[in-house]
Design an enzyme around this catalytic site. Sequence first.
Site, mmCIF file in Angstrom:
data_model
loop_
_atom_site.group_PDB
_atom_site.id
_atom_site.type_symbol
_atom_site.label_atom_id
_atom_site.label_comp_id
_atom_site.label_asym_id
_atom_site.label_seq_id
_atom_site.Cartn_x
_atom_site.Cartn_y
_atom_site.Cartn_z
ATOM 1 N N ARG A 58 -12.001 -17.963 60.386
ATOM 2 C CA ARG A 58 -11.680 -16.526 60.445
ATOM 3 C C ARG A 58 -10.493 -16.300 61.380
ATOM 4 O O ARG A 58 -9.734 -15.348 61.236
ATOM 5 C CB ARG A 58 -12.892 -15.694 60.907
ATOM 6 C CG ARG A 58 -12.555 -14.202 61.094
ATOM 7 C CD ARG A 58 -13.773 -13.291 61.080
ATOM 8 N NE ARG A 58 -14.823 -13.753 61.958
ATOM 9 C CZ ARG A 58 -14.839 -13.624 63.281
ATOM 10 N NH1 ARG A 58 -13.839 -13.040 63.908
ATOM 11 N NH2 ARG A 58 -15.845 -14.086 63.993
ATOM 12 N N TYR A 111 2.190 4.456 47.230
ATOM 13 C CA TYR A 111 1.119 3.865 46.416
ATOM 14 C C TYR A 111 -0.203 4.627 46.624
ATOM 15 O O TYR A 111 -0.600 4.877 47.766
ATOM 16 C CB TYR A 111 0.992 2.377 46.793
ATOM 17 C CG TYR A 111 -0.194 1.679 46.213
ATOM 18 C CD1 TYR A 111 -0.343 1.540 44.836
ATOM 19 C CD2 TYR A 111 -1.179 1.145 47.036
ATOM 20 C CE1 TYR A 111 -1.448 0.891 44.295
ATOM 21 C CE2 TYR A 111 -2.278 0.484 46.508
ATOM 22 C CZ TYR A 111 -2.400 0.373 45.131
ATOM 23 O OH TYR A 111 -3.495 -0.269 44.607
ATOM 24 N N ASP A 184 6.154 -0.946 53.014
ATOM 25 C CA ASP A 184 5.588 -1.734 51.923
ATOM 26 C C ASP A 184 6.777 -2.277 51.127
ATOM 27 O O ASP A 184 7.495 -1.520 50.481
ATOM 28 C CB ASP A 184 4.699 -0.820 51.055
ATOM 29 C CG ASP A 184 4.022 -1.567 49.911
ATOM 30 O OD1 ASP A 184 4.577 -2.581 49.450
ATOM 31 O OD2 ASP A 184 2.958 -1.120 49.457
ATOM 32 N N LYS A 209 1.065 -9.441 43.847
ATOM 33 C CA LYS A 209 2.107 -9.166 42.834
ATOM 34 C C LYS A 209 3.027 -10.390 42.711
ATOM 35 O O LYS A 209 2.561 -11.461 42.435
ATOM 36 C CB LYS A 209 2.866 -7.886 43.200
ATOM 37 C CG LYS A 209 1.963 -6.731 43.652
ATOM 38 C CD LYS A 209 0.965 -6.316 42.602
ATOM 39 C CE LYS A 209 0.138 -5.146 43.100
ATOM 40 N NZ LYS A 209 -1.165 -5.027 42.472
HETATM 41 C C1 LIG Z 1 3.135 -0.901 45.975
HETATM 42 C C2 LIG Z 1 1.765 -1.445 46.225
HETATM 43 N N1 LIG Z 1 1.382 -1.641 47.490
HETATM 44 C C3 LIG Z 1 0.155 -2.106 47.790
HETATM 45 C C4 LIG Z 1 -0.759 -2.382 46.792
HETATM 46 C C5 LIG Z 1 -2.147 -2.824 47.184
HETATM 47 O O1 LIG Z 1 -2.283 -4.187 47.086
HETATM 48 P P1 LIG Z 1 -3.675 -4.916 46.761
HETATM 49 O O2 LIG Z 1 -4.076 -4.502 45.367
HETATM 50 O O3 LIG Z 1 -3.330 -6.359 46.896
HETATM 51 O O4 LIG Z 1 -4.668 -4.449 47.769
HETATM 52 C C6 LIG Z 1 -0.389 -2.241 45.453
HETATM 53 C C7 LIG Z 1 -1.345 -2.589 44.382
HETATM 54 O O5 LIG Z 1 -1.151 -2.300 43.218
HETATM 55 C C8 LIG Z 1 0.891 -1.724 45.161
HETATM 56 O O6 LIG Z 1 1.283 -1.492 43.895
#
Ligand SMILES: Cc1ncc(COP(=O)(O)O)c(C=O)c1O
Length: 400
Positions: A58, A111, A184, A209
Amino acid sequence: MNDGLKPETQLIQDGPFRDERYGAVIPPLYQNSTFTFDSWDALDAAFEDRSGTPTYSRILNPTVQAAERHLAALAGTEKARLFPSGMGAISAALLHCLRPGDHLITLNNVYGPAANLMGSYLPEKMGIQTTFVDGGDLAEVGAALRPETRVLYLESPNSARFGLQDIEALCALVKPRGVRVLIDNTWATPLFQKPLALGVDLELHSVSKYLSGHSDLVAGVVLGKAELVDAIATREAELLGGKMAPFEAWLLLRSLRTLPARMALHQANGLAVGHFLEAHSGIAEVRHPGLPSHPDHALASRQLSGFSSLFSFTLKTDHLPAIKAFFDSLKLFGRGVSWGGHESLIYSPAISAVKEQPPERLRAMGLAPGLMRVAVGLESPADLTADLAQALEKSQAAIP
Ligand SMILES: Cc1ncc(COP(=O)(O)O)c(C=O)c1O
């Protein structure tokens, strides 16, 4: 880590992570929870060296650490901390930077789950006050600043509409006021955009992604200076338990070796499909930051060194049966959420909203009923555009 090498080379040469014992071409997977030591003193020394010697997975695991080192090198920074999901990374970073009563600024088109975290969860649980702004408008961000503002949370390009923020200008505006800037950077990957070099404090990714790229794992990462990332690791990651599984890190190491090659192809395919759609009579608008028609294209060309393949386009028709005919007739695009894998996907952010909202209200949200988000994969762009063309024909035939 082999400093000075280009990313294409560095990500393939695993250097210090090479298997010493058998010379296995792929480094071993440390799929274990705990580590044992020869003596009291050895265990004591390991606890002292928290970020160097693994004692318990962890806290630190060699396979996870190998992936973290590659990610930090790719982003041109000191430290990376992996999390079990992008949302795990986002929530840990925000919790670390905020205290009850603080104010944060984020984007209208951030998001969705991150918007819910900042707009409702954190206000309810911690009394955080959140202001949503356009992000493309510096004056609006400046006007939103308060003495208690502690975080500006960006996502450039942002979700659904792919609008950009001027990262360097925003950092220059807010950082002298004691505000940390988080971004992000999932869309661009650390390969195509280096926000930490533009003044950002923490760079966040959904590793689910392009970084993993094969639609077979969910993970997230926080990147930045060692002092800040280590503080997140020992507080939010260790105490709240946001731990990346070693097997997923091993899969990620596999994916990272092909990241530059995959991104070059995603970029070319995305632009080919974007150009095709832009020239089609059934399409009202294409929103791809790499196309000169995008309102932020000049900023995109300056701020990014490449373009990924997630973008949106809007069908000319508002007639729901014709929109559905297009969506359902596609043969090569999976209908579903997520993006960044080798396969092409299509999704309409309006899918749930069209049931509840009239077209005027969707437009005010920037979501026309015919807005499609497309993730262009690694298939032949000729096959993908032929598939889009036949689906557009079916859609046009369904217009009364
Ligand atoms: C732009 C963006 N940021 C963050 C996330 C969240 O990531 P996760 O699904 O790995 O938790 C997503 C998920 O689709 C996303 O499209």
